[in-house]
Design a protein around this motif. Structure first.
Motif, PDB file in Angstrom:
ATOM      1  N   GLU A 133      18.247   9.676  51.765  1.00 50.09           N
ATOM      2  CA  GLU A 133      18.961  10.552  51.394  1.00 50.09           C
ATOM      3  C   GLU A 133      19.526  10.761  52.962  1.00 50.09           C
ATOM      4  OE1 GLU A 133      21.201  14.338  49.119  1.00 50.09           O
ATOM      5  OE2 GLU A 133      19.140  14.257  49.191  1.00 50.09           O
ATOM      6  N   ILE A 134      21.162  10.930  52.754  1.00 51.93           N
ATOM      7  CA  ILE A 134      21.972  10.774  54.571  1.00 51.93           C
ATOM      8  C   ILE A 134      22.830  12.088  54.270  1.00 51.93           C
ATOM      9  CG2 ILE A 134      22.712  10.519  56.632  1.00 51.93           C
ATOM     10  CD1 ILE A 134      21.847   7.762  55.954  1.00 51.93           C
ATOM     11  N   SER A 140      16.895  12.548  54.452  1.00 55.41           N
ATOM     12  CA  SER A 140      15.143  13.531  53.176  1.00 55.41           C
ATOM     13  C   SER A 140      14.696  12.300  53.313  1.00 55.41           C
ATOM     14  CB  SER A 140      15.943  13.551  51.734  1.00 55.41           C
ATOM     15  OG  SER A 140      14.808  14.108  50.871  1.00 55.41           O
ATOM     16  N   VAL A 141      13.781  12.529  53.323  1.00 54.94           N
ATOM     17  CA  VAL A 141      12.706  10.951  53.726  1.00 54.94           C
ATOM     18  C   VAL A 141      11.237  11.441  53.400  1.00 54.94           C
ATOM     19  CG1 VAL A 141      10.639   9.961  55.643  1.00 54.94           C
ATOM     20  CG2 VAL A 141      13.149  11.441  56.471  1.00 54.94           C
ATOM     21  N   ALA A 147       3.699  11.315  48.777  1.00 53.56           N
ATOM     22  CA  ALA A 147       3.549  12.182  47.863  1.00 53.56           C
ATOM     23  C   ALA A 147       4.285  13.692  48.819  1.00 53.56           C
ATOM     24  CB  ALA A 147       2.131  12.155  47.574  1.00 53.56           C
ATOM     25  N   VAL A 148       5.011  12.628  49.544  1.00 55.45           N
ATOM     26  CA  VAL A 148       5.341  13.670  50.202  1.00 55.45           C
ATOM     27  C   VAL A 148       7.488  13.423  51.235  1.00 55.45           C
ATOM     28  CG1 VAL A 148       5.487  14.299  53.114  1.00 55.45           C
ATOM     29  CG2 VAL A 148       3.199  13.688  52.380  1.00 55.45           C
ATOM     30  N   GLU A 149       7.732  15.043  50.584  1.00 56.13           N
ATOM     31  CA  GLU A 149       9.156  14.558  51.028  1.00 56.13           C
ATOM     32  C   GLU A 149       9.670  15.820  52.098  1.00 56.13           C
ATOM     33  OE1 GLU A 149      13.598  14.673  48.815  1.00 56.13           O
ATOM     34  OE2 GLU A 149      11.514  15.255  47.906  1.00 56.13           O
ATOM     35  N   VAL A 150      10.067  14.802  52.947  1.00 55.29           N
ATOM     36  CA  VAL A 150      10.598  16.283  53.963  1.00 55.29           C
ATOM     37  C   VAL A 150      11.929  15.738  54.406  1.00 55.29           C
ATOM     38  CG1 VAL A 150      10.127  16.433  56.620  1.00 55.29           C
ATOM     39  CG2 VAL A 150       8.607  15.394  55.613  1.00 55.29           C
ATOM     40  N   SER A 151      12.798  17.003  54.497  1.00 51.68           N
ATOM     41  CA  SER A 151      13.748  17.278  55.315  1.00 51.68           C
ATOM     42  C   SER A 151      13.707  17.657  56.790  1.00 51.68           C
ATOM     43  CB  SER A 151      14.393  18.225  54.577  1.00 51.68           C
ATOM     44  OG  SER A 151      15.969  18.554  54.353  1.00 51.68           O
ATOM     45  N   ARG A 153      20.153   4.708  58.313  1.00 50.48           N
ATOM     46  CA  ARG A 153      20.941   3.988  56.617  1.00 50.48           C
ATOM     47  C   ARG A 153      19.625   2.194  56.218  1.00 50.48           C
ATOM     48  NH1 ARG A 153      26.541   3.893  57.887  1.00 50.48           N
ATOM     49  NH2 ARG A 153      27.390   5.367  55.889  1.00 50.48           N
ATOM     50  N   ASP A 154      19.627   1.418  57.242  1.00 56.11           N
ATOM     51  CA  ASP A 154      17.951   0.381  57.577  1.00 56.11           C
ATOM     52  C   ASP A 154      17.030   1.346  57.403  1.00 56.11           C
ATOM     53  OD1 ASP A 154      20.363  -1.159  58.515  1.00 56.11           O
ATOM     54  OD2 ASP A 154      19.999  -1.141  60.211  1.00 56.11           O
ATOM     55  N   ILE A 155      16.823   3.052  57.065  1.00 59.94           N
ATOM     56  CA  ILE A 155      15.292   2.874  57.223  1.00 59.94           C
ATOM     57  C   ILE A 155      15.363   3.018  55.450  1.00 59.94           C
ATOM     58  CG2 ILE A 155      13.575   5.073  57.647  1.00 59.94           C
ATOM     59  CD1 ILE A 155      15.654   5.502  60.003  1.00 59.94           C
ATOM     60  N   PRO A 156      14.347   2.289  55.338  1.00 62.97           N
ATOM     61  CA  PRO A 156      13.929   2.128  53.704  1.00 62.97           C
ATOM     62  C   PRO A 156      13.871   3.604  53.164  1.00 62.97           C
ATOM     63  CG  PRO A 156      12.880   0.491  54.702  1.00 62.97           C
ATOM     64  CD  PRO A 156      13.274   1.476  55.854  1.00 62.97           C
TER      65      PRO A 156
END
Length: 151
Positions: free
Chosen positions: A95-96, A108-109, A63-67, A88-91
């Motif tokens: 987006e990077i 983008s997390v 429910a949360v997206e943080v840039s 890249r290893d953080i599921p």
């Protein structure tokens, strides 16, 4: 170069990528074999890069997206390489992007909720190498998200 038929094929594929080859051929007034040859040429030319499933991460409970805008310590010669490899290893990093300018990288997390985001941020993001500065921007609304190109 693309001809008019190539552009029509690409527009139809963008509009409905799940349609069958015979269905698309019928819509375009082509035989299935001719359409297949045209699509093969578009793939060989690197214009079509395959099909993919687009998964709605919100439907899976995120429910949360943080840039995160990250500035790296560029005095370290491997700052970019080390940082990108670890990120890249953080599921939850979906987006990077890298930039030229004051901000070096944008991540983008996604997270299930703010508690989950704080856990990811503290345990995974802050342990990434060579971070000089980091700024978090909370996504409020996605106004436009369209991968279709003006063909």
């Amino acid at each position: 170069m693309l001809d008019d038929l190539d552009r029509r094929i690409l527009r139809h594929l963008q509009g409905n990528p799940s349609q069958s080859l015979p269905e698309l051929a019928d819509r375009l007034g082509l035989t299935t074999s001719r359409l297949s040859r045209k699509i093969d040429k578009l793939r060989e030319g690197g214009i079509l890069r395959g099909q993919r499933a687009v998964i709605d991460w919100q439907a899976l409970g995120y429910a949360v997206e943080v840039s995160l805008r990250v500035t790296l310590d560029k005095t370290q010669s491997r700052a970019f390489d080390d940082f990108l490899e670890a990120a890249r290893d953080i599921p939850e990093v979906i987006e990077i992007q890298t930039f030229l300018g004051q901000v070096d990288v944008r991540l983008s997390v996604i997270a299930k909720d703010m508690t989950h985001y704080q856990e990811i941020y503290r345990r995974r993001i802050l342990t990434l190498p060579h971070i000089a500065d980091i700024e978090a921007l909370m996504h409020v609304a996605r106004i436009k998200s369209d991968e279709s190109l003006p063909i």
